[in-house]
Scaffold this motif. Structure first.
Motif, mmCIF file in Angstrom:
data_model
loop_
_atom_site.group_PDB
_atom_site.id
_atom_site.type_symbol
_atom_site.label_atom_id
_atom_site.label_comp_id
_atom_site.label_asym_id
_atom_site.label_seq_id
_atom_site.Cartn_x
_atom_site.Cartn_y
_atom_site.Cartn_z
ATOM 1 N N ASP A 186 0.497 -7.746 -8.211
ATOM 2 C CA ASP A 186 -0.297 -8.472 -7.218
ATOM 3 C C ASP A 186 -1.213 -9.504 -7.866
ATOM 4 O OD1 ASP A 186 0.905 -7.054 -5.226
ATOM 5 O OD2 ASP A 186 -0.950 -6.258 -4.361
ATOM 6 N N ARG A 196 3.682 -11.801 2.925
ATOM 7 C CA ARG A 196 3.464 -10.433 2.464
ATOM 8 C C ARG A 196 4.726 -9.587 2.584
ATOM 9 N NH1 ARG A 196 -0.414 -6.468 1.724
ATOM 10 N NH2 ARG A 196 -2.092 -7.994 1.904
ATOM 11 N N GLU A 197 5.353 -9.621 3.747
ATOM 12 C CA GLU A 197 6.466 -8.710 4.004
ATOM 13 C C GLU A 197 7.694 -9.049 3.169
ATOM 14 O OE1 GLU A 197 6.820 -9.160 8.194
ATOM 15 O OE2 GLU A 197 5.022 -7.990 8.631
ATOM 16 N N GLU A 220 7.577 -7.400 -0.401
ATOM 17 C CA GLU A 220 7.578 -5.938 -0.537
ATOM 18 C C GLU A 220 8.925 -5.456 -1.043
ATOM 19 O OE1 GLU A 220 6.294 -4.202 3.127
ATOM 20 O OE2 GLU A 220 4.332 -5.178 3.051
ATOM 21 N N ARG A 222 2.423 -6.288 -3.065
ATOM 22 C CA ARG A 222 1.539 -6.109 -1.899
ATOM 23 C C ARG A 222 1.648 -4.697 -1.321
ATOM 24 N NH1 ARG A 222 -1.695 -9.853 -3.568
ATOM 25 N NH2 ARG A 222 -1.108 -12.012 -3.081
ATOM 26 N N GLN A 223 1.895 -3.713 -2.201
ATOM 27 C CA GLN A 223 1.954 -2.317 -1.803
ATOM 28 C C GLN A 223 1.050 -1.495 -2.715
ATOM 29 O OE1 GLN A 223 6.690 -2.698 -1.613
ATOM 30 N NE2 GLN A 223 6.010 -0.629 -1.074
#
Length: 320
Positions: free
Chosen positions: A98, A119-120, A123, A263-264
């Protein structure tokens, strides 16, 4: 920037560096490997420098570099991975820190959909699903749905027709639906208090090597993988059986450092090594959380610690 200015090495180098991170993320989506993306960006800059005289200014330099990067990715895939991933496993998958994603140009806060896409689509669930697509539909999907390129521009890049691009996009979207969680909100990660509490409980149970405690945190359909080690474990019982079978409860003393990748939420674990008098890197567990439970755990080896900016050891007293 004019085509003439691009011919000057200092100007070219400065421009290339300005776009390095976003090109790297683009190549990472295409390839699933941080290291392959690094090599492909270097290849992109080399090709761009050699072909700088062909830039005619009809598009932005940024778009020109994306064209070169996409073709470099397609060339690497044709050479090294002519067949896409199958069965849900991506053995070449690597995490993306990140801290480096933070170098990307900020998404417009007034466009929440754009921020959600950014963001998605980084992932791990998305990156894994993309690797199951054939290379050209993969490129079409990323250029159209992530970068928002018009179909005509994608067709020009691939030397194809608009109709072919639109057809490839529909096939790619159908393929993604087969490999992504059923509902979009199930794989969009949120940083709310519930997520933080679940990560804390996972960390505590792991450090305590508490199999029963970990079992209680996993959803029934949870899955786990440890690339590049083969093996995709589907369902809570299979995941727990794999962890227990690896001698997890007999590991020894563990310490943990919270971090985040793709982003996790993620947790880096360190194992006490008596001969070194310190806790040394063991694994990085990256979590996907939905519905108040852990639904996916990607476990990466200790070779990923330097790239993720993690300490190379933790001393006995727990200070870094």
């Amino acid at each position: 920037m004019s085509a003439d200015m691009l011919l000057e090495e200092p100007a070219f180098a400065g421009l290339a560096e300005r776009h390095r991170r976003e090109l790297h993320v683009h190549c990472y989506r295409m390839l699933g490997s941080f290291e392959d993306a690094e090599d492909t960006v270097q290849e992109t800059f080399l090709r761009a420098w050699r072909r700088r005289e062909t830039y005619e200014g009809r598009s932005t330099v940024r778009a020109w570099l994306y064209r070169i990067a996409t073709n470099a990715c397609l060339d690497l895939l044709a050479k090294c991975r002519p067949e896409p991933a199958t069965g849900g496993e991506v053995l070449w998958l690597q995490p993306y820190p990140d801290r480096l994603l933070d170098e990307l140009p900020a998404a417009d806060a007034d466009e929440p959909e754009t921020m959600a896409v950014a963001r998605e689509t980084i992932e791990l669930a998305y990156v894994v699903a993309v690797q199951h697509l054939a290379p050209r539909p993969r490129a079409v999907l990323i250029l159209r749905d992530v970068l928002g390129w018009p179909a005509k521009d994608v067709a020009d890049l691939l030397g194809d027709t608009v109709n072919s691009v639109n057809s490839a996009l529909q096939r790619a979207r159908a393929g993604m639906r087969e490999h992504l969680p059923a509902e979009r909100q199930d794989w969009a990660c949120g940083e709310d208090s519930g997520t933080r509490e679940l990560v804390r409980r996972f960390t505590d149970a792991s450090v305590a090597t508490d199999i029963a405690g970990l079992t209680a945190l996993l959803r029934a359909d949870a899955r786990s993988a440890m690339p590049p080690t083969p093996g995709l474990h589907l369902g809570r019982d299979a995941v727990i059986s794999d962890w227990a079978g690896d001698g997890f409860e007999d590991l020894g003393r563990l310490r943990a450092v919270a971090t985040s990748v793709n982003r996790q939420p993620a947790v880096a674990f360190y194992l006490w090594q008596e001969e070194s008098g310190a806790f040394l890197p063991l694994t990085i567990d990256v979590l996907r959380i939905s519905g108040g439970a852990i639904t996916e755990v990607f476990i990466f080896h200790d070779d990923r610690f330097p790239v993720l900016g993690l300490p190379d050891h933790l001393p006995a007293d727990g200070t870094k």
